[in-house]
Design a protein around this motif. Structure first.
Motif, PDB file in Angstrom:
ATOM      1  N   GLU A 365      18.980  10.556   4.208  1.00 31.91           N
ATOM      2  CA  GLU A 365      20.344  10.975   4.523  1.00 31.91           C
ATOM      3  C   GLU A 365      21.227  10.890   3.287  1.00 31.91           C
ATOM      4  OE1 GLU A 365      20.618   9.747   9.246  1.00 31.91           O
ATOM      5  OE2 GLU A 365      21.550   8.476   7.721  1.00 31.91           O
ATOM      6  N   PHE A 366      22.181  11.838   3.224  1.00 34.57           N
ATOM      7  CA  PHE A 366      23.138  11.828   2.120  1.00 34.57           C
ATOM      8  C   PHE A 366      24.402  11.117   2.602  1.00 34.57           C
ATOM      9  CE2 PHE A 366      26.151  13.257  -0.981  1.00 34.57           C
ATOM     10  CZ  PHE A 366      25.398  13.387  -2.133  1.00 34.57           C
ATOM     11  N   VAL A 367      24.784  10.050   1.882  1.00 35.83           N
ATOM     12  CA  VAL A 367      25.877   9.190   2.334  1.00 35.83           C
ATOM     13  C   VAL A 367      26.806   8.917   1.156  1.00 35.83           C
ATOM     14  CG1 VAL A 367      24.482   8.086   4.124  1.00 35.83           C
ATOM     15  CG2 VAL A 367      24.550   7.107   1.838  1.00 35.83           C
ATOM     16  N   GLU A 373      27.850   7.756  -4.111  1.00 33.07           N
ATOM     17  CA  GLU A 373      27.424   8.859  -3.274  1.00 33.07           C
ATOM     18  C   GLU A 373      26.016   9.272  -3.676  1.00 33.07           C
ATOM     19  OE1 GLU A 373      28.834  13.277  -3.402  1.00 33.07           O
ATOM     20  OE2 GLU A 373      30.239  12.176  -2.131  1.00 33.07           O
ATOM     21  N   GLY A 374      25.152   9.478  -2.697  1.00 31.84           N
ATOM     22  CA  GLY A 374      23.795   9.892  -2.998  1.00 31.84           C
ATOM     23  C   GLY A 374      22.926   9.886  -1.759  1.00 31.84           C
ATOM     24  N   LYS A 407      30.319   6.799   4.655  1.00 32.79           N
ATOM     25  CA  LYS A 407      30.464   8.184   5.115  1.00 32.79           C
ATOM     26  C   LYS A 407      29.090   8.841   5.074  1.00 32.79           C
ATOM     27  CE  LYS A 407      34.010  10.520   3.749  1.00 32.79           C
ATOM     28  NZ  LYS A 407      34.942  11.304   2.912  1.00 32.79           N
ATOM     29  N   ASN A 408      28.616   9.294   6.218  1.00 37.57           N
ATOM     30  CA  ASN A 408      27.290   9.891   6.342  1.00 37.57           C
ATOM     31  C   ASN A 408      27.444  11.404   6.479  1.00 37.57           C
ATOM     32  OD1 ASN A 408      24.631  10.668   7.118  1.00 37.57           O
ATOM     33  ND2 ASN A 408      24.270   8.615   7.921  1.00 37.57           N
ATOM     34  N   TYR A 409      26.917  12.136   5.487  1.00 38.65           N
ATOM     35  CA  TYR A 409      27.041  13.591   5.494  1.00 38.65           C
ATOM     36  C   TYR A 409      25.899  14.266   6.243  1.00 38.65           C
ATOM     37  CZ  TYR A 409      30.521  12.979   1.804  1.00 38.65           C
ATOM     38  OH  TYR A 409      31.627  12.603   1.091  1.00 38.65           O
ATOM     39  N   SER A 410      24.923  13.494   6.672  1.00 34.26           N
ATOM     40  CA  SER A 410      23.738  14.093   7.309  1.00 34.26           C
ATOM     41  C   SER A 410      23.642  13.803   8.791  1.00 34.26           C
ATOM     42  CB  SER A 410      22.460  13.576   6.616  1.00 34.26           C
ATOM     43  OG  SER A 410      22.494  13.861   5.238  1.00 34.26           O
TER      44      SER A 410
END
Length: 536
Positions: A365-367, A373-374, A407-410
C-alpha cells in the motif's frame, strides 16, 4: 594522692584477673590436634591430652617407639588391647600409642573401637611397607614396573601425536566431503574454510586433555609402586575416582529431571502444531473479524511463543543445575537485563501488534506517515519499512506510526491501485469550469491514470486571493518510483494544458494586475536546451 594510688592498684588487679580468666577459657595451642605420620603414611590424629602428655608430645613419643620397633625386628604384629574405655595399640610387645574417646573426631560418627582399628590398620601398612622398602627384590620389581609404565606412557604420547597428524592431513578432505552434503537447495550452509580452524582448535584441546589424563595416570601408577611415595599415588588415584564418581552420580541424578523436561518440550511441540491447525481453520472467512489470512501468521507466532515460554517455565526446575547458585545468578542477570531494556522493546512490540490487528497498513500500500510518503515493503514487529518514490528505504518505529496520522492512498480505491492528487491555485478571473476542464484534460493525457473511476476536481477552499482546486484520480498498481514519475508527468501535462489555453498559473497575493499575462505560448515550450520529442 593516696586515693589515686589505691585506684591504680585496683585497676592493675582487675586487668590481671581478666587476663588470667581469658587464658583459662581460651583454647591452648598445646592441645591442638597433631597428625601422626610414619614413613609418609598417615596413622592417626591425636586430639586430646592424655596422662599429662599433649598431642604433640604423644606424636613424638609414638614415632620413637614405632621406629625402634621397626629397627629391631622385621615381622611385627600390630594388635589392640582394651583398657577401660580406651584402646592400647601394640606393635610387637611395645606400646605404640593409646586411643582415647577424646581422640575421636566429634564431626564423624566413628566410635573409639573403629578409630583404634583404623589406626591399627594404618600401622600395619607402615610395617608392611617398611619391610618392602628393605627388600631389594621388591624394589627392583617396582623399578621394572615403573620403567614399563613409562615406556607405555611415551608410546601412547607418540601414537597420539601420529594420529593427530594423520587426522589433520585427512581433515580438509573429510570436511569438504561432509560440508557439501549440508545444503539447503543450492546454498551450502557451512564453508569448510571457516570450519577447519575450529576443528583444529578442538583437536588441539582434546590432545592436551588426553596428555594431562595420561600424565596423571602415569604419575599415580609410578608413585604407587614405591613404599614411601605410595600414599601420594593412592591420593591421586582416589581423587580421580572421586571426581569420576561425582560426575557419574551427577549425570545419573540429572537423567530423571532431564527426561521430564524433554517430555514437557515434546508436549509443547505438539500443542504448538495443534494450535497452528486450529488457528488456520479459524482464519477462514466468517469466523472472526480480527483473524484472517493477514493476521494468521503473527497470531500463530505469538501463540507458539506463549506455549514455548510456558513450557520453559514448567521445565526450568527440572533442568540440570537449575538449583545451583550459578544458575540462579544467571537467571537474575538475564531478568535484570530484560527489565532494563524491555521498556522501549515492549512498546515497539505493542505498537506492531496494534498495526497488525487493526490492519492500518499492509505491504504494497502507498501511504503517507507524517512527512514520509512511500510504499509499505515490510510490516514488522518493531519497525515498518517504506520505499519512497526516489528509491529511499525508510525504517520507521512502530510507536511513531501509532502516534502519527497515517494517510493511506490505497485503501479507499476501487480495486487495486492508489490515489493520486495534486493542488493548483488559479486567480478568480479564470472561470472555474474552465479550470476543472483543463485539469481533467491533463489527467486524461497522463499515462497510468485510470479512466474508471473517472478523475474528479474539488474546490477545497476559497482563499482571499484565489480558489484552490484539487485533482483526485486513481492510478494503476505500480512500484514507488513510477508513482513519482506519474506525478511528475501529471504536473507537466497540467502546465502544458494551461499554456495551450492561455491560462496563467499563479497564486498571487493580489496587489494589481500585471501588464501581460503570465503564460508560456506553444512555440516556446521546447526552448533550448529542451528538445521536442520525435513522433513515432
Amino acid at each position: 594522692m593516696r586515693s589515686r594510688a589505691i585506684t591504680a592498684v585496683v585497676g592493675v588487679f582487675c586487668l590481671f584477673c581478666s587476663v588470667f580468666l581469658w587464658a583459662e577459657d581460651a583454647p591452648k595451642a598445646a592441645d591442638a590436634p597433631v597428625e601422626l605420620k610414619v614413613a609418609n603414611r598417615s596413622v592417626m590424629v591425636f586430639r586430646a591430652t592424655l596422662l599429662g602428655e599433649a598431642p604433640a608430645f604423644r606424636v613424638t613419643r609414638a614415632k620413637v617407639v614405632i621406629q625402634e620397633a621397626l629397627d629391631d625386628a622385621d615381622n611385627l604384629n600390630v594388635t589392640l588391647d582394651p583398657i577401660q574405655n580406651s584402646y592400647l595399640v601394640l606393635i610387637g610387645a611395645k606400646r605404640a600409642f593409646i586411643v582415647s574417646p577424646k581422640d575421636v573426631d566429634s564431626v564423624g560418627t566413628a566410635s573409639v573401637l573403629q578409630t583404634a582399628e583404623q589406626a591399627a590398620g594404618n600401622l600395619r601398612l607402615v610395617v608392611a611397607e617398611t619391610q618392602e622398602a628393605r627388600s631389594l627384590k621388591l624394589i627392583l620389581r617396582a623399578l621394572v614396573a615403573a620403567a614399563l609404565a613409562t615406556a607405555i606412557y611415551l608410546a601412547l604420547l607418540w601414537g597420539m601425536v601420529y594420529l593427530r597428524r594423520r587426522l589433520l592431513k585427512k581433515l580438509p578432505e573429510l570436511m569438504r566431503r561432509h560440508t557439501q552434503a549440508l545444503r539447503v537447495g543450492r546454498i551450502q550452509l557451512i564453508d569448510a574454510n571457516f570450519l577447519y580452524p575450529l576443528a583444529s582448535r578442538v583437536l588441539w584441546l582434546l590432545r592436551w586433555l588426553v596428555v594431562l589424563l595420561l600424565t596423571y595416570e602415569w604419575l599415580g601408577f609410578v608413585l604407587s609402586r614405591f613404599p614411601y611415595t605410595r600414599p601420594w599415588g593412592e591420593s591421586l588415584n582416589n581423587y580421580l575416582l572421586e571426581v569420576a564418581g561425582y560426575l557419574f552420580q551427577g549425570i545419573v541424578g540429572a537423567v530423571p529431571g532431564l527426561g521430564v523436561a524433554l517430555m514437557i518440550f515434546f508436549i509443547a511441540r505438539g500443542a504448538s502444531a495443534f494450535s497452528k491447525g486450529i488457528l488456520r481453520r479459524l482464519a477462514s472467512p466468517g469466523a472472526f473479524n480480527w483473524l484472517n489470512q493477514e493476521t494468521l501468521q503473527p497470531t500463530t507466532r505469538l501463540t507458539s511463543l506463549a506455549i514455548w515460554l510456558f513450557a520453559l517455565a514448567m521445565a526450568y526446575p527440572y533442568l540440570p543445575g537449575a538449583g545451583t547458585d550459578a544458575f540462579k545468578g544467571l537467571s537474575v542477570l538475564i531478568g535484570l537485563m530484560i527489565s532494563l531494556g524491555a521498556t522501549s522493546v515492549v512498546g515497539q512490540a505493542a505498537s506492531g501488534l496494534i498495526l497488525t490487528y487493526t490492519r492500518t497498513l499492509r505491504p504494497g500500500e502507498f501511504v503517507r506517515i507524517g512527512e514520509y510518503e512511500g510504499t509499505v515493503t515490510e510490516l514488522g514487529m518493531f519497525t515498518t519499512r517504506i520505499r519512497t518514490g526516489l528509491g529511499e528505504v525508510l525504517t520507521l518505529p512502530n510507536s511513531m506510526i501509532t502516534n502519527t496520522v497515517t494517510k493511506n492512498y490505497s485503501r479507499t480505491v476501487q480495486g487495486a491501485g492508489y490515489v493520486v492528487d495534486t493542488v493548483v491555485t488559479i486567480g478568480y478571473d479564470t472561470p472555474w469550469r474552465q479550470v476543472e476542464a483543463m485539469l481533467l484534460e491533463a489527467a486524461k493525457r497522463t499515462a497510468g491514470i485510470l479512466e474508471d473511476p473517472a478523475p474528479q476536481v474539488f474546490q477545497t477552499a476559497l482563499s482571499d486571493f484565489y480558489p484552490e482546486y484539487r485533482l483526485v484520480a486513481q492510478a494503476i498498481p505500480s512500484l514507488p518510483r513510477p508513482r513519482a514519475v506519474l506525478l511528475s508527468m501529471l504536473h507537466a501535462n497540467i502546465q502544458d494544458v494551461f499554456n495551450e489555453y492561455g491560462v496563467q498559473i499563479m497564486s498571487p497575493h493580489y496587489f494589481g494586475d500585471p501588464r501581460e499575462e503570465k503564460w508560456v505560448p506553444r512555440e516556446k515550450w521546447f526552448s533550448a536546451p529542451a528538445q521536442e520529442p520525435k513522433e513515432p
